[in-house]
Scaffold this motif. Structure first.
Motif, PDB file in Angstrom:
ATOM      1  N   VAL A 105       0.967  -1.281  -0.051  1.00 28.04           N
ATOM      2  CA  VAL A 105      -0.047  -0.038   0.015  1.00 28.04           C
ATOM      3  C   VAL A 105       0.861   1.296   0.193  1.00 28.04           C
ATOM      4  O   VAL A 105       1.747   1.329   0.788  1.00 28.04           O
ATOM      5  CB  VAL A 105      -0.780  -0.044   1.166  1.00 28.04           C
ATOM      6  CG1 VAL A 105      -1.862   1.308   1.343  1.00 28.04           C
ATOM      7  CG2 VAL A 105      -1.909  -1.011   1.202  1.00 28.04           C
ATOM      8  N   PRO A 106       0.753   2.247  -1.034  1.00 27.48           N
ATOM      9  CA  PRO A 106       1.552   3.420  -0.797  1.00 27.48           C
ATOM     10  C   PRO A 106       1.174   4.091   0.190  1.00 27.48           C
ATOM     11  O   PRO A 106       0.186   4.578   0.593  1.00 27.48           O
ATOM     12  CB  PRO A 106       0.970   4.047  -2.418  1.00 27.48           C
ATOM     13  CG  PRO A 106       0.067   3.113  -3.013  1.00 27.48           C
ATOM     14  CD  PRO A 106      -0.274   2.247  -1.966  1.00 27.48           C
ATOM     15  N   VAL A 107       2.428   4.648   0.944  1.00 29.95           N
ATOM     16  CA  VAL A 107       2.233   5.559   2.162  1.00 29.95           C
ATOM     17  C   VAL A 107       2.789   7.003   1.580  1.00 29.95           C
ATOM     18  O   VAL A 107       4.085   7.095   1.007  1.00 29.95           O
ATOM     19  CB  VAL A 107       3.067   5.108   3.207  1.00 29.95           C
ATOM     20  CG1 VAL A 107       2.970   6.017   4.582  1.00 29.95           C
ATOM     21  CG2 VAL A 107       2.399   3.496   3.527  1.00 29.95           C
ATOM     22  N   VAL A 108       2.023   8.035   1.740  1.00 32.19           N
ATOM     23  CA  VAL A 108       2.595   9.386   1.579  1.00 32.19           C
ATOM     24  C   VAL A 108       2.713  10.136   2.858  1.00 32.19           C
ATOM     25  O   VAL A 108       1.686  10.234   3.724  1.00 32.19           O
ATOM     26  CB  VAL A 108       1.657   9.974   0.661  1.00 32.19           C
ATOM     27  CG1 VAL A 108       1.877  11.594   0.633  1.00 32.19           C
ATOM     28  CG2 VAL A 108       1.365   9.359  -0.768  1.00 32.19           C
ATOM     29  N   ILE A 109       3.940  10.752   3.093  1.00 30.92           N
ATOM     30  CA  ILE A 109       4.019  11.390   4.211  1.00 30.92           C
ATOM     31  C   ILE A 109       4.156  12.918   3.979  1.00 30.92           C
ATOM     32  O   ILE A 109       4.543  13.417   2.927  1.00 30.92           O
ATOM     33  CB  ILE A 109       5.530  11.297   4.749  1.00 30.92           C
ATOM     34  CG1 ILE A 109       5.852   9.586   4.726  1.00 30.92           C
ATOM     35  CG2 ILE A 109       6.100  11.882   5.754  1.00 30.92           C
ATOM     36  CD1 ILE A 109       5.528   9.044   5.991  1.00 30.92           C
ATOM     37  N   MET A 110       3.431  13.474   5.033  1.00 33.42           N
ATOM     38  CA  MET A 110       3.120  15.228   5.033  1.00 33.42           C
ATOM     39  C   MET A 110       3.946  15.753   6.114  1.00 33.42           C
ATOM     40  O   MET A 110       4.119  15.080   7.014  1.00 33.42           O
ATOM     41  CB  MET A 110       1.837  15.482   5.044  1.00 33.42           C
ATOM     42  CG  MET A 110       0.842  14.953   3.990  1.00 33.42           C
ATOM     43  SD  MET A 110      -0.837  15.308   4.535  1.00 33.42           S
ATOM     44  CE  MET A 110      -1.373  14.697   6.049  1.00 33.42           C
ATOM     45  N   SER A 111       4.408  16.842   5.912  1.00 26.43           N
ATOM     46  CA  SER A 111       5.280  17.515   6.741  1.00 26.43           C
ATOM     47  C   SER A 111       5.165  19.078   6.638  1.00 26.43           C
ATOM     48  O   SER A 111       5.404  19.621   5.399  1.00 26.43           O
ATOM     49  CB  SER A 111       6.699  16.939   7.047  1.00 26.43           C
ATOM     50  OG  SER A 111       7.140  17.971   8.194  1.00 26.43           O
ATOM     51  N   SER A 112       4.958  20.065   7.774  1.00 27.01           N
ATOM     52  CA  SER A 112       5.126  21.367   7.312  1.00 27.01           C
ATOM     53  C   SER A 112       6.494  21.873   7.142  1.00 27.01           C
ATOM     54  O   SER A 112       6.834  22.950   6.845  1.00 27.01           O
ATOM     55  CB  SER A 112       4.428  22.146   8.445  1.00 27.01           C
ATOM     56  OG  SER A 112       4.949  21.665   9.795  1.00 27.01           O
ATOM     57  N   GLU A 113       7.645  20.912   7.684  1.00 30.72           N
ATOM     58  CA  GLU A 113       9.028  21.330   7.475  1.00 30.72           C
ATOM     59  C   GLU A 113       9.759  20.425   6.297  1.00 30.72           C
ATOM     60  O   GLU A 113       9.418  19.432   6.195  1.00 30.72           O
ATOM     61  CB  GLU A 113       9.532  20.898   8.883  1.00 30.72           C
ATOM     62  CG  GLU A 113       8.911  21.389  10.016  1.00 30.72           C
ATOM     63  CD  GLU A 113       9.568  20.910  11.418  1.00 30.72           C
ATOM     64  OE1 GLU A 113      10.008  21.542  12.276  1.00 30.72           O
ATOM     65  OE2 GLU A 113       9.167  19.513  11.386  1.00 30.72           O
ATOM     66  N   ASN A 114      10.083  21.358   5.389  1.00 30.77           N
ATOM     67  CA  ASN A 114      10.906  20.366   4.518  1.00 30.77           C
ATOM     68  C   ASN A 114      12.246  20.338   4.917  1.00 30.77           C
ATOM     69  O   ASN A 114      13.247  21.424   4.514  1.00 30.77           O
ATOM     70  CB  ASN A 114      10.678  21.739   3.161  1.00 30.77           C
ATOM     71  CG  ASN A 114      11.279  20.823   1.880  1.00 30.77           C
ATOM     72  OD1 ASN A 114      11.642  19.658   2.041  1.00 30.77           O
ATOM     73  ND2 ASN A 114      11.413  21.546   1.065  1.00 30.77           N
ATOM     74  N   ILE A 115      12.659  19.146   5.266  1.00 37.00           N
ATOM     75  CA  ILE A 115      13.990  19.116   5.881  1.00 37.00           C
ATOM     76  C   ILE A 115      14.466  17.800   5.058  1.00 37.00           C
ATOM     77  O   ILE A 115      13.975  16.542   5.197  1.00 37.00           O
ATOM     78  CB  ILE A 115      14.074  18.694   7.400  1.00 37.00           C
ATOM     79  CG1 ILE A 115      13.492  19.783   8.102  1.00 37.00           C
ATOM     80  CG2 ILE A 115      15.443  18.071   7.834  1.00 37.00           C
ATOM     81  CD1 ILE A 115      13.180  19.137   9.599  1.00 37.00           C
ATOM     82  N   PRO A 116      15.393  18.012   4.236  1.00 35.96           N
ATOM     83  CA  PRO A 116      15.958  17.185   3.130  1.00 35.96           C
ATOM     84  C   PRO A 116      16.372  15.743   3.577  1.00 35.96           C
ATOM     85  O   PRO A 116      15.833  14.602   3.105  1.00 35.96           O
ATOM     86  CB  PRO A 116      17.287  17.897   2.569  1.00 35.96           C
ATOM     87  CG  PRO A 116      16.843  19.280   2.712  1.00 35.96           C
ATOM     88  CD  PRO A 116      16.153  19.423   3.925  1.00 35.96           C
ATOM     89  N   THR A 117      16.718  15.720   4.798  1.00 37.83           N
ATOM     90  CA  THR A 117      17.265  14.324   5.434  1.00 37.83           C
ATOM     91  C   THR A 117      16.260  13.580   5.711  1.00 37.83           C
ATOM     92  O   THR A 117      16.106  12.495   5.814  1.00 37.83           O
ATOM     93  CB  THR A 117      18.241  14.468   6.965  1.00 37.83           C
ATOM     94  OG1 THR A 117      17.605  15.393   7.650  1.00 37.83           O
ATOM     95  CG2 THR A 117      19.796  15.265   6.261  1.00 37.83           C
ATOM     96  N   ARG A 118      15.127  14.386   6.564  1.00 38.52           N
ATOM     97  CA  ARG A 118      13.946  13.651   6.641  1.00 38.52           C
ATOM     98  C   ARG A 118      12.996  13.085   5.418  1.00 38.52           C
ATOM     99  O   ARG A 118      12.730  11.847   5.430  1.00 38.52           O
ATOM    100  CB  ARG A 118      12.835  14.562   7.405  1.00 38.52           C
ATOM    101  CG  ARG A 118      11.795  14.101   7.905  1.00 38.52           C
ATOM    102  CD  ARG A 118      10.861  15.167   8.434  1.00 38.52           C
ATOM    103  NE  ARG A 118      11.471  15.587   9.863  1.00 38.52           N
ATOM    104  CZ  ARG A 118      10.906  16.649  10.544  1.00 38.52           C
ATOM    105  NH1 ARG A 118       9.778  17.121  10.081  1.00 38.52           N
ATOM    106  NH2 ARG A 118      11.192  16.834  11.886  1.00 38.52           N
ATOM    107  N   VAL A 119      13.035  13.899   4.461  1.00 35.66           N
ATOM    108  CA  VAL A 119      12.214  13.601   3.228  1.00 35.66           C
ATOM    109  C   VAL A 119      13.194  12.252   2.897  1.00 35.66           C
ATOM    110  O   VAL A 119      12.619  11.278   2.412  1.00 35.66           O
ATOM    111  CB  VAL A 119      12.646  14.694   2.022  1.00 35.66           C
ATOM    112  CG1 VAL A 119      12.020  14.156   0.963  1.00 35.66           C
ATOM    113  CG2 VAL A 119      11.715  15.959   2.497  1.00 35.66           C
ATOM    114  N   ASN A 120      14.465  12.319   2.490  1.00 38.55           N
ATOM    115  CA  ASN A 120      15.289  10.988   2.143  1.00 38.55           C
ATOM    116  C   ASN A 120      15.107   9.930   2.953  1.00 38.55           C
ATOM    117  O   ASN A 120      14.885   8.975   2.365  1.00 38.55           O
ATOM    118  CB  ASN A 120      16.469  11.486   2.006  1.00 38.55           C
ATOM    119  CG  ASN A 120      16.939  12.531   0.890  1.00 38.55           C
ATOM    120  OD1 ASN A 120      16.139  12.807  -0.032  1.00 38.55           O
ATOM    121  ND2 ASN A 120      17.951  13.326   1.072  1.00 38.55           N
TER     122      ASN A 120
END
Length: 152
Positions: A105-120
């Motif tokens: 099942v695809p999981v999409v993460i949302m965040s108000s902070e754009n932190i590249p290490t977190r995204v990666n």
């Protein structure tokens, strides 16, 4: 395969069923926004206010997985906030991807902070997408494309 044509801008999956999305966010306003945008795009939406509730809904709380193999809640996508008390969206993602019945099942993460290490970190763990909050209609278009396996 015959597809029904409709003048409505809404969409359904190949099997003609409305996609079912589980939206997880500890913030009621953000949760309602996600729910409204997805419903406007003809999705069935179930909401959960935290990771443990989401796992419960998915039949993944504790060792329920074996008993729920055939009756587990059928969702086509999970969209979750990253920052939540108790269990982060990242921890929820890891639990879902460890599950034999939910790992596809695809999981999409949302965040108000754009932190590249977190995204990666989330993408490496198997997240389908990482979206900046607040969710916008254009993001929902990308999500619906993911659900319908758009290519290109």
């Amino acid at each position: 395969m015959a597809s029904s044509s409709s003048s409505s801008p809404n969409w359904v999956m190949e099997n003609g069923v409305m996609p079912h999305v589980l939206a997880v966010d500890d913030n009621l306003i953000d949760r309602k926004l996600v729910e409204k945008l997805l419903r406007n795009s003809s999705c069935k939406v179930t909401t959960a206010e935290n990771g443990p509730r989401a796992l419960e809904f998915l039949g993944l709380a504790s060792d329920e997985e074996s008993t729920l193999k055939s009756t587990g809640s059928k969702v086509n996508m999970i969209i979750t906030d990253y920052c939540m008390p108790g269990m982060t969206g990242y921890e929820l993602l890891k639990k879902i991807k460890k599950s034999s019945i939910m790992k596809e099942v695809p999981v999409v993460i949302m965040s108000s902070e754009n932190i590249p290490t977190r995204v990666n970190k989330c993408l490496e763990e198997g997240a389908q997408m990482f979206i900046q909050k607040p969710l916008k209609q254009s993001d929902v278009k990308k999500l619906t494309c993911q659900l319908m396996n758009c290519r290109g």
